[in-house]
Design a protein around this motif. Structure first.
Motif, PDB file in Angstrom:
ATOM      1  N   ALA A  26       0.833  -1.207   0.000  1.00  0.00           N
ATOM      2  CA  ALA A  26       0.000   0.000   0.000  1.00  0.00           C
ATOM      3  C   ALA A  26       0.862   1.249   0.000  1.00  0.00           C
ATOM      4  O   ALA A  26       0.597   2.215  -0.743  1.00  0.00           O
ATOM      5  N   ARG A 139      -6.290  -6.763   1.192  1.00  0.00           N
ATOM      6  CA  ARG A 139      -6.480  -6.272  -0.185  1.00  0.00           C
ATOM      7  C   ARG A 139      -7.293  -4.984  -0.194  1.00  0.00           C
ATOM      8  O   ARG A 139      -6.971  -4.041  -0.925  1.00  0.00           O
ATOM      9  N   ALA A 140      -8.336  -4.940   0.603  1.00  0.00           N
ATOM     10  CA  ALA A 140      -9.130  -3.714   0.684  1.00  0.00           C
ATOM     11  C   ALA A 140      -8.309  -2.572   1.259  1.00  0.00           C
ATOM     12  O   ALA A 140      -8.469  -1.407   0.850  1.00  0.00           O
ATOM     13  N   CYS A 143      -6.176  -1.210  -1.523  1.00  0.00           N
ATOM     14  CA  CYS A 143      -7.018  -0.461  -2.469  1.00  0.00           C
ATOM     15  C   CYS A 143      -7.468   0.869  -1.885  1.00  0.00           C
ATOM     16  O   CYS A 143      -7.539   1.878  -2.606  1.00  0.00           O
ATOM     17  N   ALA A 146      -4.616   3.295  -2.173  1.00  0.00           N
ATOM     18  CA  ALA A 146      -4.435   3.691  -3.568  1.00  0.00           C
ATOM     19  C   ALA A 146      -5.527   4.659  -4.008  1.00  0.00           C
ATOM     20  O   ALA A 146      -5.260   5.640  -4.721  1.00  0.00           O
ATOM     21  N   LEU A 147      -6.757   4.408  -3.587  1.00  0.00           N
ATOM     22  CA  LEU A 147      -7.858   5.303  -3.955  1.00  0.00           C
ATOM     23  C   LEU A 147      -7.669   6.685  -3.347  1.00  0.00           C
ATOM     24  O   LEU A 147      -7.951   7.705  -3.995  1.00  0.00           O
ATOM     25  N   ALA A 349     -13.183   0.597  -2.091  1.00  0.00           N
ATOM     26  CA  ALA A 349     -12.010  -0.254  -1.892  1.00  0.00           C
ATOM     27  C   ALA A 349     -12.416  -1.723  -1.818  1.00  0.00           C
ATOM     28  O   ALA A 349     -11.733  -2.603  -2.371  1.00  0.00           O
ATOM     29  N   LEU A 352     -13.230  -2.872  -5.304  1.00  0.00           N
ATOM     30  CA  LEU A 352     -12.009  -2.998  -6.101  1.00  0.00           C
ATOM     31  C   LEU A 352     -11.194  -4.213  -5.685  1.00  0.00           C
ATOM     32  O   LEU A 352     -10.573  -4.887  -6.521  1.00  0.00           O
ATOM     33  N   ALA A 353     -11.216  -4.531  -4.398  1.00  0.00           N
ATOM     34  CA  ALA A 353     -10.452  -5.674  -3.898  1.00  0.00           C
ATOM     35  C   ALA A 353     -10.994  -7.000  -4.408  1.00  0.00           C
ATOM     36  O   ALA A 353     -10.272  -8.006  -4.406  1.00  0.00           O
ATOM     37  N   ASN A 357      -6.170  -8.947  -9.680  1.00  0.00           N
ATOM     38  CA  ASN A 357      -5.096  -7.978  -9.503  1.00  0.00           C
ATOM     39  C   ASN A 357      -4.865  -7.153 -10.765  1.00  0.00           C
ATOM     40  O   ASN A 357      -4.651  -5.933 -10.696  1.00  0.00           O
ATOM     41  N   SER A 360      -7.786  -4.541 -11.139  1.00  0.00           N
ATOM     42  CA  SER A 360      -7.722  -3.441 -10.168  1.00  0.00           C
ATOM     43  C   SER A 360      -6.518  -2.554 -10.446  1.00  0.00           C
ATOM     44  O   SER A 360      -6.597  -1.329 -10.322  1.00  0.00           O
ATOM     45  N   LEU A 364      -6.767   1.441 -11.257  1.00  0.00           N
ATOM     46  CA  LEU A 364      -6.038   2.415 -10.439  1.00  0.00           C
ATOM     47  C   LEU A 364      -4.975   3.140 -11.256  1.00  0.00           C
ATOM     48  O   LEU A 364      -4.763   4.345 -11.081  1.00  0.00           O
TER      49      LEU A 364
END
Length: 385
Positions: A26, A139-140, A143, A146-147, A349, A352-353, A357, A360, A364
């Motif tokens: 992340a 994973r969330a 994401c 990143a968001l 998130a 997206l998770a 991969n 997503s 992103l």
């Protein structure tokens, strides 16, 4: 030799290292997005004959913060219409940190502010990851960070502004609340209250969480009581000091903000602003965009409520959104005022998770490029007022 002598000392930093290892993807993604934004800004600014460094450190609010660091409070600008803009409107934690970093390094106050903002943005990213991971998985968490990085006005996270510092303190206060680390929650909330007026949202989150804990457990541990007491001290101390300095008492700070044209009218002025945009072309396109943006924010908040987001996050996010959308001045500032409302990103998130991969990453990556271009365009134009 006793059993006590044979005990291995506890490694207090082990949880920190473990958290950093989990969060490494992340943080790398965040750093990559921000580096892309800075690179595009540098190229765009050079093409326009402007300095990207100056845009990041020496325009708009960043100038006011460095003046507080340099001269202290008391700086005013008198407007042609007789109004007064006082630097008392700007909370002191960022200028204090600028002064501290500059004192132990060769950096100017402006560059020190940039260093503080960059480090704080990483701390904010880590806090957002830990909250999102705790609620929805690793994973969330990746994401969500990143968001937050690819938001259209994400470039503000890399400016000598207080948004990154405030978001970091808010995120860590909320993470402490979720873990029932009450003293830490109170300390972070108090520091958030020294950073921006919206620090009240963090205080409210701590208080609501404490009340919910008391109702559920029928007890009030001393650490929780201490955290509740600590939470409002930062904001209260500064507001009371401004009131004493201006002679305005409890409402002195509100008077200072009123001189800047800031107030809370429930969104009436903002609605009128949007209505005016809709009366002519091409400004009508901007008006439609604003309506869509506000609807998106409200929809995301409703999703957070429906999906059972923890009460402290809902309270915090709700207050941040309400203060941003319902303030009566500086309509162009509203997107950056929403930057700390990161809980809004959690439903996105999670969605997206669930993607592969590759998908997503493609989403992103595309948004990151668009955000970098928009950030460069924005700062070389009107920028954040």
């Amino acid at each position: 030799m006793t059993d006590l002598d044979q005990r291995v000392p506890t490694d207090r930093l082990a949880p920190v290292r473990t958290a950093l290892r989990r969060a490494a993807p992340a943080l790398l993604a965040y750093a990559g997005v921000r580096a892309l934004g800075l690179a595009v800004l540098a190229v765009w600014s050079a093409a326009n004959g402007k300095s990207a460094h100056q845009l990041l450190t020496a325009r708009w609010d960043s100038l006011w913060y460095t003046r507080v660091a340099d001269f202290g409070y008391g700086w005013e600008v008198r407007l042609p219409d007789g109004g007064v803009h006082s630097n008392l409107a700007f909370f002191p934690l960022l200028p204090w940190l600028e002064r501290a970093v500059s004192a132990v390094s060769p950096l100017s106050y402006a560059d020190a502010g940039l260093v503080v903002a960059w480090l704080a943005s990483l701390a904010a990213a880590l806090g957002i990851f830990l909250i999102s991971e705790r609620l929805h998985g690793r994973r969330a968490g990746i994401c969500a960070v990143a968001l937050w990085a690819v938001l259209p006005v994400g470039i503000v996270q890399s400016m000598a502004y207080s948004e990154s510092l405030f978001t970091a303190l808010a995120a860590w206060a909320l993470y402490a609340v979720l873990r029932e680390r009450w003293v830490w929650a109170g300390l972070f909330a108090s520091l958030a209250g020294l950073t921006r007026p919206v620090g009240a949202a963090v205080v409210a989150a701590v208080w609501v969480a404490a009340v919910a804990f008391f109702v559920r457990e029928r007890r009030a541990p001393w650490r929780m009581v201490l955290g509740v007491v600590l939470a409002p001290l930062g904001a209260a101390a500064y507001v009371l000091w401004v009131g004493q300095r201006t002679g305005g008492g409890l409402f002195g700070y509100l008077d200072v903000q009123a001189q800047w044209g800031n107030g809370f009218d429930g969104g009436l002025a903002f609605a009128q602003f949007i209505g005016e945009k809709l009366t002519s072309f091409p400004s009508a396109l901007a008006g439609v965009g604003l309506i869509v943006g506000v609807a998106l924010v409200i929809w995301l908040y409703v999703l957070c409520v429906r999906r059972g987001q923890p009460l402290p996050l809902l309270v915090y996010c709700g207050i941040v959104v309400a203060l941003a959308l319902c303030a009566s001045g500086y309509f162009g500032s509203k997107p950056r005022l929403l930057l700390p409302a990161f809980p809004l990103l959690l439903p996105l998130a999670v969605a997206l998770a669930r993607l592969r991969n590759s998908r997503s990453a493609a989403v992103l990556g595309t948004v990151a490029v668009a955000s970098a271009v928009y950030g460069a365009f924005w700062l070389n134009g009107s920028g954040p007022p």
